[in-house]
Write an enzyme that holds these catalytic residues in place. Structure first.
Site, short mmCIF file in Angstrom:
data_model
loop_
_atom_site.label_atom_id
_atom_site.label_comp_id
_atom_site.label_asym_id
_atom_site.label_seq_id
_atom_site.Cartn_x
_atom_site.Cartn_y
_atom_site.Cartn_z
N ASP A 97 -3.81 -26.13 14.37
CA ASP A 97 -3.51 -24.66 14.51
C ASP A 97 -3.85 -24.21 16.09
OD1 ASP A 97 -2.79 -22.15 14.36
OD2 ASP A 97 -3.23 -22.29 12.05
N ASP A 198 0.05 -20.48 16.79
CA ASP A 198 -0.45 -18.95 16.19
C ASP A 198 0.38 -17.85 17.16
OD1 ASP A 198 -2.03 -17.52 14.29
OD2 ASP A 198 -3.04 -16.89 16.27
N GLU A 257 4.84 -19.90 14.91
CA GLU A 257 4.72 -18.78 14.14
C GLU A 257 5.56 -17.76 15.01
OE1 GLU A 257 1.56 -15.60 11.71
OE2 GLU A 257 1.03 -16.54 13.66
N HIS A 319 -1.98 -18.22 4.28
CA HIS A 319 -3.24 -17.78 4.36
C HIS A 319 -3.03 -16.32 4.63
CE1 HIS A 319 -2.31 -18.77 8.43
NE2 HIS A 319 -3.31 -17.90 8.82
N ASP A 320 -2.03 -15.88 4.55
CA ASP A 320 -1.79 -14.27 5.08
C ASP A 320 -1.10 -13.25 4.48
OD1 ASP A 320 -2.95 -14.61 7.90
OD2 ASP A 320 -0.87 -15.18 8.85
C1 GLC Z 1 -1.85 -15.29 12.78
C2 GLC Z 1 -2.52 -15.87 11.87
C3 GLC Z 1 -3.59 -14.91 11.17
C4 GLC Z 1 -4.21 -14.49 12.20
C5 GLC Z 1 -3.44 -14.00 13.43
C6 GLC Z 1 -4.23 -13.67 14.50
O1 GLC Z 1 -0.99 -14.34 12.02
O2 GLC Z 1 -1.69 -16.52 10.77
O3 GLC Z 1 -4.23 -15.46 10.08
O4 GLC Z 1 -5.25 -13.52 11.96
O5 GLC Z 1 -2.41 -14.76 13.71
O6 GLC Z 1 -4.66 -14.90 15.30
#
Ligand code: GLC
Length: 534
Positions: A97, A198, A257, A319-320
């Site tokens: 990641d 990310d 993402e 995980h979010d």
């Molecule tokens: C993304 C991740 C999340 C994190 C955020 C900031 O959305 O999936 O878990 O807190 O980025 O890095």
């Protein structure tokens, strides 16, 4: 040759919660390594591991203080190399990641940058004068306040749109770009097969720092349309660079993402001629209600938005966001279970690479975490607003019925779900009709049938709107998928010579006998069928 990642089934591991090898209550890399046989037995062939790099853990690893080293809580660089080798030996690829929108405020770059305006690293971050008003209305998502934070030493403010501990990079700075590209090369050199990027579409901010306009969307958009602090067109240049570097390393994959709510924005991240990201993460299933029509419309939107040659992907949980089995729960645990099984059949038979979130194969749900045990900054900030925080979907993996589910010999960093005594790998592996056994069957079927892996997809219209039906075909092989979303029986008729005749290969309902497929199929409540059509 067809790229490996198009045929892969990805499995996301949140490393703090997967397996603890040293009894400190936090999962680690050696723990993951010890479970590789489980993962290959399950049938997944690629892992995405959430961040395990050096970090003060203000956002549990999404705040990196050294991009080239493993946080001691997760192990060492040697453990990481061992994990890569052991995974590759089993034919499992690994994605790491890359958190490259921001670093930790404890990264040496930010330390230097915040100490003196003259430092080379000062230009790696985004600064505005401290005097006067804040530059705009941008917000910190996890603190629900202005994203501009004071830095007295330089008389400036820095930008941080997650927590204050995650200062954002200035991607317009060529030296910063080079640093991150070198980090990517470093991990490619060690053998990683790709990256999940990310918040990739947040790298660039509006040149003029305009305020975002209002939006009615509260979660996750905090009442702003993020057109100025995210989704800027300059990001495509960086995606092209990253793609070139991935291609140079060979057989690597980049999945971004790409936060946009609209499929179109995400789809653009593949590049006009397929020269940017290999895949944009498709989160749309996380927003769908339990309805055949909603899932069909979502998948159709995504397929239609993708540029020619781009390959789709789907996911039910991460995980979010609260886990799928929790989102789709009903008052009746049997129906909830049947829904989780049906969702698995959908995820693993649609055209596109599936991403399975750890524990989803056990039917893990979410439970409320007591205030004193909360760890996620967002959860603490938004308490008691139930499931806005992210701890409930990050609880330890449920391995067996022993104390702490076999996850740790110490005290787990988050409380376990109460159902771990019955819902765990050991119990479900021994039970041929468990959801875990169903996942294994689905994965094996997907592996053995080209139509399910790479075939074309055509949605079919039946009389019952609650039945999601589609045909996957590759050459002569055809797979018919029928998914009854209703909690009552449903009919689907195979009228017409194109569909007639076939064999049932798998049902999500343990009570169904396999065998010949009649011209009219009666589906049990929440039953999914996968059939071979002659
Ligand atoms: C993304 C991740 C999340 C994190 C955020 C900031 O959305 O999936 O878990 O807190 O980025 O890095």
């Amino acid at each position: 040759m067809r790229e490996w990642w198009k045929d892969a089934v990805f499995y996301q591991i949140y490393p703090r919660s997967f397996m603890d090898s040293n009894g400190d209550g936090i999962g680690d890399l050696a723990g993951i390594e010890s479970k590789l046989d489980y993962l290959s037995g399950l049938g997944v062939n690629a892992l995405w591991i959430s961040p395990f790099f050096k970090s003060p853990m203000k956002d549990f690893g999404y705040d990196v203080s050294d991009y080239r080293d493993v946080d001691p809580m997760f192990g060492s660089l040697d453990d990481c190399k061992r994990l890569i080798a052991a995974a590759h030996q089993r034919g499992i690829r690994l994605l790491f990641d890359l958190v490259a929108n921001h670093s930790s405020n404890e990264h040496a770059w930010f330390r230097a940058a915040s100490a003196a305006k003259g430092a080379r690293e000062h230009g790696y971050y985004i600064w505005k004068p401290l005097a006067g008003r804040k530059p705009n209305n941008w917000k910190s998502l996890f603190e629900l306040r202005s994203a501009w934070y004071p830095n007295k030493a330089t008389g400036e403010r820095y930008l941080a749109t997650f927590t204050r501990f995650q200062p954002e990079f200035d991607w317009r700075n060529p030296e910063l770009r080079k640093e991150i590209y070198d980090v990517m090369r470093f991990w490619y050199g060690i053998g990683v097969d790709g990256f999940r990027l990310d918040v990739a579409t947040a790298y660039f901010k509006d040149e003029r720092f305009r305020s975002n306009p209002f939006s009615w969307n509260a979660v996750p958009d905090i009442f702003q349309r993020h057109i100025y602090d995210r989704n800027r067109p300059e990001v495509h240049e960086v995606f092209k660079d990253m793609r070139r570097i991935a291609d140079e390393a060979g057989e690597r994959v980049l999945i971004g993402e790409t936060h946009g709510q609209e499929a179109q924005l995400a789809a653009e991240c593949h590049g006009k001629s397929g020269d940017e990201l290999h895949m944009a993460f498709n989160f749309d299933f996380l927003n769908q209600p339990w309805s055949a029509a909603a899932f069909r419309a979502s998948a159709e939107r995504w397929y239609a938005a993708l540029p020619p040659g781009a390959w789709p992907n789907f996911t039910l949980s991460n995980h979010d966001r609260p886990r799928a089995a929790f989102r789709f729960r009903t008052g009746d645990p049997l129906v909830t279970e049947a829904r989780a099984r049906l969702a698995a059949a959908m995820l693993l038979t649609l055209r596109g690479s599936p991403f399975v979130y750890y524990g989803e194969e056990l039917g893990m749900g979410c439970q409320r975490i007591p205030k004193a045990a909360l760890r996620d900054p967002l959860g603490i900030r938004t308490w008691p607003l139930g499931f806005l925080g992210r701890d409930p979907e990050r609880t330890p993996m449920q391995w067996d019925a022993s104390a702490n589910s076999g996850f740790t010999s110490g005290r787990p960093w988050l409380p376990l779900n109460r159902d771990y005594v019955s819902r765990n790998v050991a119990a479900e592996a021994a039970e041929p009709d468990s959801i875990l056994s169903l996942y294994k069957r689905l994965l094996a079927l997907r592996k053995s049938r080209a139509s399910l892996r790479e075939g074309e997809l055509a949605f079919l219209d039946g009389e019952d709107r609650e039945v999601l039906a589609y045909l996957r075909s590759a050459g002569k092989e055809r797979s018919l998928v029928l998914l009854n979303f209703a909690s009552r029986p449903a009919r689907f008729s195979l009228a017409g010579p194109a569909l007639a005749g076939g064999e049932i290969l798998l049902s999500t309902d343990a009570a169904r006998g396999l065998g010949e497929l009649g011209a009219e199929v009666e589906l049990a409540p929440c039953e999914g069928l996968i059939c071979d059509l002659r």
